[in-house]
Design an enzyme around this catalytic site. Structure first.
Site, PDB file in Angstrom:
ATOM      1  N   GLN A   1       9.948  26.423   1.750  1.00 23.77           N
ATOM      2  CA  GLN A   1      10.441  25.183   1.129  1.00 23.77           C
ATOM      3  C   GLN A   1      11.953  25.093   1.258  1.00 23.77           C
ATOM      4  OE1 GLN A   1       8.946  23.757  -2.794  1.00 23.77           O
ATOM      5  NE2 GLN A   1       7.578  25.514  -2.716  1.00 23.77           N
TER       6      GLN A   1
ATOM      7  N   HIS B   1       0.838  -1.204   0.000  1.00 23.19           N
ATOM      8  CA  HIS B   1       0.000   0.000   0.000  1.00 23.19           C
ATOM      9  C   HIS B   1       0.872   1.252   0.000  1.00 23.19           C
ATOM     10  CE1 HIS B   1      -3.182  -2.670   1.515  1.00 23.19           C
ATOM     11  NE2 HIS B   1      -4.046  -1.692   1.368  1.00 23.19           N
TER      12      HIS B   1
ATOM     13  N   ASP C   1       8.728  18.496  -7.578  1.00 23.65           N
ATOM     14  CA  ASP C   1       8.782  19.608  -6.637  1.00 23.65           C
ATOM     15  C   ASP C   1       7.815  19.294  -5.509  1.00 23.65           C
ATOM     16  OD1 ASP C   1       8.953  21.911  -5.196  1.00 23.65           O
ATOM     17  OD2 ASP C   1       8.160  23.240  -6.766  1.00 23.65           O
TER      18      ASP C   1
ATOM     19  N   GLU D   1      13.752  15.239  -4.205  1.00 21.04           N
ATOM     20  CA  GLU D   1      13.392  16.053  -5.387  1.00 21.04           C
ATOM     21  C   GLU D   1      14.420  15.852  -6.497  1.00 21.04           C
ATOM     22  OE1 GLU D   1      12.942  20.099  -3.990  1.00 21.04           O
ATOM     23  OE2 GLU D   1      10.782  19.786  -3.658  1.00 21.04           O
TER      24      GLU D   1
ATOM     25  N   GLU E   1      13.231  21.898   3.213  1.00 25.16           N
ATOM     26  CA  GLU E   1      13.658  20.819   2.323  1.00 25.16           C
ATOM     27  C   GLU E   1      15.138  20.492   2.409  1.00 25.16           C
ATOM     28  OE1 GLU E   1      12.192  21.925  -1.544  1.00 25.16           O
ATOM     29  OE2 GLU E   1      10.110  21.465  -0.989  1.00 25.16           O
TER      30      GLU E   1
END
Ligand code: MN
Ligand code: MN
Length: 287
Positions: free
Chosen positions: A274, A125, A264, A258, A278
């Protein structure tokens, strides 16, 4: 003055009523204006997937319970995105009704419930069954084959199961979590050894399986309150039986995922947010 006084009294009363209205207007639950579909994609559409048949390998499918980008070529989702909160958790039993997804465009191959049989890979899953237990219908949605990838049993049953349990433990502790999971590359090692594809080449076995979690204290206006200090957990694991069960040792940056995928992630957040979120690796101790 004597004439104005009662007028002021009414005016004050009127203000109080206004304030009362204002208050009830601010308190309702967060899903005020969000459809379930919007809720699942709140942090953005990582690959710019669209619901057009002319986009077969980045085909957007939105369900109330999760949203995904499907690859017709791979026979799997590229990524699946969903929100885990108390509202989605209940007492519905695991339905176990693995089945082809009839929402795929007409004429597209529908991966069947038995496509993974005997391959040495689990029907893994993306959105876990246990994240959708508020109704039988919600739970059944997670068993659509468009929510599955061929996952090495140890990755699925240990590494991933531990991370899924940890996510729900966060929710039990008063948090809500936005999750994106995906897979990339080709070739994994299941319990029967290495394979690049299964189901006569119609389903690609991914090489890597990743997940990004954004963790917030339960509350409202989720997008607006994600800041530079919000906890983000990014994990990237090999789709191999030799994978360690300890998911935390596979923590990485969103930037690295990414770079590996070309997506993105968290694209609905301001660039500056971000940029900070990130580039960090989660370092919280895991119980
Ligand atoms: Mn699983
Ligand atoms: Mn991003």
């Amino acid at each position: 003055m004597r004439i104005l006084k009662p007028y002021y009294r009414y005016f004050l009363f009127f203000l109080l009523i206004l304030a009362g209205c204002k208050e009830t207007e601010v308190t309702p639950q967060q899903s005020v204006s969000l459809t379930p579909e919007q809720e699942q994609l709140l942090l953005g559409n990582p690959s710019g997937a669209t619901a057009q048949e002319s986009n077969p390998n980045n085909f957007l499918m939105e369900k109330p319970q999760f949203a995904l980008s499907y690859s017709r070529q791979r026979g799997t989702p590229n990524w699946v995105s969903w929100h885990v909160s108390r509202q989605w958790l209940g007492s519905a039993e695991r339905q176990d009704n693995f089945r082809p997804d009839p929402a795929l465009p007409e004429g597209w191959y529908q991966v069947s419930a038995s496509a993974y049989r005997g391959t040495g890979f689990d029907r893994g899953h993306n959105t876990p069954s246990a994240d959708r237990t508020n109704s039988v219908e919600s739970n059944a949605a997670t068993f659509l084959m468009t929510n599955m990838i061929p996952q090495a049993p140890n990755n699925n049953q240990q590494t991933w199961a531990n991370l899924e349990d940890y996510t729900r433990a966060l929710v039990a502790a008063g948090m809500e979590v936005y999750v994106v999971m995906g897979s990339y590359g080709q070739g994994g090692t299941g319990s029967n050894g290495f394979a690049k594809t299964i189901d006569n080449g119609r389903v690609t076995v991914p090489a890597r399986i990743w997940k990004v979690l954004v963790v917030l204290p339960e509350g409202e206006n989720d997008l607006q309150r994600i800041s530079r200090t919000t906890r983000v957990i990014a994990v990237d694991t090999p789709n191999e039986e030799s994978v360690r069960s300890d998911w935390a040792s596979y923590r990485t940056t969103v930037d690295a995922i990414e770079k590996a995928t070309g997506y993105d992630l968290l694209s609905a957040l301001p660039e500056q947010v971000q940029h900070v979120l990130e580039s960090q690796v989660d370092e919280q101790a895991i119980p």
